[in-house]
Design a protein around this motif. Structure first.
Motif: not given
Length: 299
Positions: A111, A135-136, A138-139, A142-143, A146, A226, A229-230
């Motif tokens: 990413t 940041d990308a 991390n998103s 994180w996804q 889940q 991850g 969220v931030e």
């Protein structure tokens, strides 16, 4: 993003293993390091510099990278990647156990490379583009986290981006960046870890930390890609000169080698053998974790 179908040109990937625990929330007691200042933009109203003050042509970097499973781990949860044409170099140390750690680190590397490359046409500052890429990542992680079977996954990251005659470095976690210049070695990044907090408050020294028994807490990191969220990376900027050598490394290396020992290897090894020599030294001292290093030399 399909992690099994990566097609970034000039990128090198390697998956490594690591088994870190981590705190879900950043430690509020840790000071926040502001992004290092990059040279300010020139005032368009100023007179042109004299010929002697014109900056030298941009620095080029050669790269050598290697990852090793180590002597104990059953698989490799570290990942590394780079795109020389874009001047972007990344290593990540995954956590969450086996498949989850591998997915976290590989996803973060891919990413960051993809996002940084995609932003090349925007004309944005290198530091801004690197922040957007982290940041990308991390998103993305994180996804993935889940999904129940990957809950708790995460990864460290240390990334370096070439910015003319400077290198902008961003880090989250305890993977590190070092610089060797004129025979002197400097750790550029600050670990986001429980162990580093003990060193900073004087409970341990760098030397005693290597042998301290912290009942498993020595592996706890206080920030991770991850984990929430931030994410809040630290940023540093260093000037490059021909001959400057830099190293990005996971803690599978740095837990076994002191800074001065790393410097000796970087100074005395042929550049192409640097990573191999560092890894063999760490393995000779136990190699209980995956070991990944990426060396850069300014030309």
């Amino acid at each position: 993003m399909d992690l099994t179908d990566q097609s970034l040109s000039n990128a090198a990937f390697s998956d490594n293993d690591l088994d870190h625990e981590h705190e879900r929330e950043p430690d509020p007691g840790i000071p926040v390091f502001e992004p290092a200042a990059v040279s300010p933009a020139e005032d368009p109203h100023e007179t042109a510099p004299s010929p002697a003050a014109v900056p030298a042509p941009g620095i080029r970097l050669e790269v050598s990278a290697l990852s090793d499973i180590g002597c104990v781990r059953p698989n490799n949860e570290d990942s590394f990647g780079y795109i020389e044409a874009q001047g972007i170099y990344v290593i990540c140390d995954g956590m969450g156990g086996t498949a989850s750690g591998e997915i976290a680190s590989a996803s973060a590397v891919a990413t960051i490379l993809e996002t940084f490359t995609a932003s090349a046409s925007t004309g944005g500052a290198i530091s801004t583009r690197l922040l957007q890429a982290i940041d990308a990542a991390n998103s993305a992680v994180w996804q993935h986290g889940q999904i129940p079977e990957h809950k708790g996954m995460g990864t460290t990251v240390v990334a370096a981006a070439l910015d003319g005659d400077k290198l902008v470095i961003g880090n989250v976690g305890d993977s590190r960046a070092y610089m060797v210049e004129s025979g002197q070695c400097m750790q550029l990044t600050v670990d986001h870890s429980y162990l580093n907090e003990l060193i900073r408050n004087g409970t341990l020294t760098v030397e005693t930390a290597r042998h301290a028994d912290l009942n498993g807490m020595e592996s706890v990191i206080t920030r991770a890609i991850g984990a929430s969220v931030e994410v809040q990376p630290d940023f540093f900027s260093v000037d490059l000169r021909p001959g400057t050598t830099l190293l990005l490394a996971t803690d599978g290396l740095t837990r076994y080698l002191l800074q001065d020992e790393i410097a000796l290897v970087l100074i005395n090894s042929p550049f192409e053998a640097t990573c191999s020599n560092l890894i063999q030294l760490a393995k000779g001292r136990g190699g209980q974790d995956n070991i990944t290093c990426l060396a850069l030399r300014a030309l």
